[in-house]
Enzyme design. Structure first.
Site, short mmCIF file in Angstrom:
data_model
loop_
_atom_site.label_atom_id
_atom_site.label_comp_id
_atom_site.label_asym_id
_atom_site.label_seq_id
_atom_site.Cartn_x
_atom_site.Cartn_y
_atom_site.Cartn_z
N ASP A 165 -34.25 -32.78 3.23
CA ASP A 165 -33.60 -33.17 4.49
C ASP A 165 -34.28 -34.29 5.31
OD1 ASP A 165 -32.92 -30.55 3.51
OD2 ASP A 165 -31.72 -30.26 5.30
N GLU A 397 -39.76 -19.45 6.23
CA GLU A 397 -39.16 -20.60 5.56
C GLU A 397 -40.25 -21.67 5.31
OE1 GLU A 397 -35.99 -22.30 7.84
OE2 GLU A 397 -35.35 -23.66 6.25
C1 2M8 Z 1 -32.04 -26.68 4.29
O1 2M8 Z 1 -30.86 -27.43 4.28
C2 2M8 Z 1 -29.78 -27.08 5.14
C3 2M8 Z 1 -28.64 -28.07 4.92
O2 2M8 Z 1 -28.23 -28.03 3.58
C4 2M8 Z 1 -30.19 -27.17 6.62
O3 2M8 Z 1 -31.02 -28.00 6.97
O4 2M8 Z 1 -29.65 -26.43 7.42
C5 2M8 Z 1 -33.01 -27.30 3.25
O5 2M8 Z 1 -34.31 -26.78 3.39
C6 2M8 Z 1 -32.48 -27.08 1.85
O6 2M8 Z 1 -33.40 -27.55 0.90
C7 2M8 Z 1 -32.21 -25.60 1.60
O7 2M8 Z 1 -31.61 -25.43 0.35
C8 2M8 Z 1 -31.30 -25.01 2.70
C9 2M8 Z 1 -31.15 -23.51 2.60
O8 2M8 Z 1 -32.40 -22.89 2.52
O9 2M8 Z 1 -31.82 -25.31 3.99
#
Ligand code: 2M8
Length: 424
Positions: A165, A397
């Site tokens: 991201d 996370e």
């Molecule tokens: C994060 O991505 C999502 C958008 O897709 C977010 O920022 O809300 C990232 O860390 C991504 O790598 C990960 O797969 C996802 C869900 O854990 O969160």
């Protein structure tokens, strides 16, 4: 290593609580849908405790495959949950070749073949391979067909959501994305998390602007040069190199030769080796509209995961970057590693998401890479440090590199799942 029982139990508890019955949510509140590489990591953990449930995780992800082979970054299995931007951002039903279930129109690092290999090694199941290998092969072929830049075999990502991201390596490319987006900036993440731990609104506006432009071409731009954002991400490409080799191995298990996948892996391996920068003791990243650079993010080290560096390069990468106290490694003031951005970089931010904090999946990739390059004692040291972090701070996370403070979502599935794998 002797597994500590309570940590195993706690990790299993997180996976059980996040299990919706059909797929595992990445995190209880912030991430209620199915994400691609999250499910692959979850399956790698489930291989250690419940391979049958791991296979179900793979099946539910593949239910979101598009006709052309793409496995999307998100699958919006119908649920009444609080999440934005949700399925309406993508409008997948409007596009030919989309599956019945709503999905996003982009993809994510292809860890899935590696997960299927882990499941097969834990509990061989020929019928399952017959069921899923063609779909994974079709996804890899799609990546080479739709995302290839040239003959090198390297593929491009078209959105920061396809990798890490808000990592600073995307800043320059993202800054070139024009705003003026009509899509609404609804963000459910802000209802759960501190703004200082997440991407900014300006970054989000650009993320949405890219989606808006990708929607105009049905998510399949005729030429990568015309897309608002295209980046040769070394994390994505190293993951693909390993996934192709794992896929070739899996084909071998069903009596097929996996020639295409093996050749693709070898080509990626050679192309990644070409990105080595001997002055920096790391690998150069490439924005399609800019120059090759050392990004000072952990992705510069990712070819290690695919076993690309030779012995001398791996040692230098370790000493001068990965384990260097001033860069990505542990230091007395900042004992938790590996940071996702070099501490020497002006972009380093110890709380903000992919701009500095420690992530368990990154450490897991690097442990595997060190092992692959023969640095077994060093891999063990990183494994121990990572397990100490989750033991101390729980399955967050991500983590503050100085204090170990848990950041982002709590009870995060991939942190729990990869802990199970690191302990085995
Ligand atoms: C994060 O991505 C999502 C958008 O897709 C977010 O920022 O809300 C990232 O860390 C991504 O790598 C990960 O797969 C996802 C869900 O854990 O969160």
């Amino acid at each position: 290593m002797t597994p500590s029982k309570p940590l195993v139990d706690r990790a299993v508890g997180v996976l059980r609580r996040n299990d919706t019955g059909r797929f595992t949510k990445p995190g209880p509140c912030v991430y209620p849908f199915q994400w691609n590489w999250d499910s692959a990591f979850v399956a790698i953990g489930l291989a250690r405790i419940d391979p049958e449930r791991g296979r179900a995780e793979v099946r539910s992800l593949l239910s979101g495959s598009w006709m052309d082979g793409m496995v999307p970054h998100m699958v919006f299995h119908p649920q009444d949950v609080d999440y934005a931007p949700g399925p309406e951002l993508w409008g997948s039903a409007e596009y030919a070749g989309a599956p019945d279930v709503a999905t996003s129109g982009i993809t994510q690092p292809p860890v899935l073949a590696t997960a299927v290999r882990a499941l097969h090694e834990a509990a061989p199941d020929r019928a399952f391979l017959d069921e899923v290998l063609r779909a994974i092969d079709a996804w890899h072929r799609w990546l080479h067909r739709v995302r290839s830049l040239d003959d090198s075999g390297l593929v491009a990502i078209l959105h920061p959501w396809e990798s890490a991201d808000n990592a600073p390596r995307f800043d320059a490319a993202l800054a070139r994305v024009e705003l003026g987006c009509a899509l609404s900036l609804a963000r459910s993440d802000r209802r759960h998390l501190d703004a200082a731990e997440r991407p900014t609104d300006l970054e989000y506006r650009r993320y949405l602007a890219i989606v808006e432009q990708l929607r105009r071409c049905g998510f399949r731009p005729a030429s990568l040069g015309e897309t608002p954002f295209a980046y040769v991400d070394l994390c994505f490409n190293a993951v693909l190199a390993v996934a192709e080799s794992d896929l070739a191995w899996l084909f071998g298990q069903i009596g097929e030769d996996g020639k295409r996948a093996r050749a693709a892996s070898a080509r990626l391996h050679a192309a990644l080796a070409e990105c080595w920068d001997d002055d920096a003791a790391a690998y150069r990243q490439r924005d399609l509209h800019g120059d090759e650079v050392i990004s000072d993010t952990v992705a510069d080290l990712f070819p290690l995961y695919a076993g690309v560096p030779d012995e001398r390069q791996a040692r230098r990468l370790l000493d001068e970057c990965l384990w260097s106290p001033d860069r990505f490694g542990p230091s007395p003031e900042s004992p938790w590693a590996v940071t996702t951005v070099s501490k020497a970089s002006p972009a380093f931010d110890s709380r903000r998401y992919w701009r500095g904090p420690v992530w368990i999946n990154v450490n897991w990739f690097l442990v595997r890479g060190l092992e692959r390059c023969g640095l077994v004692a060093e891999a063990d040291e990183l494994r121990r440090l990572t397990l100490r972090l989750v033991e101390t701070s729980g399955f967050a996370e991500y983590y503050h590199p100085s204090t170990g403070e848990p950041l982002g979502s709590d009870d995060f599935s991939w942190s729990a799942a990869l802990t199970l794998d690191l302990m085995s």
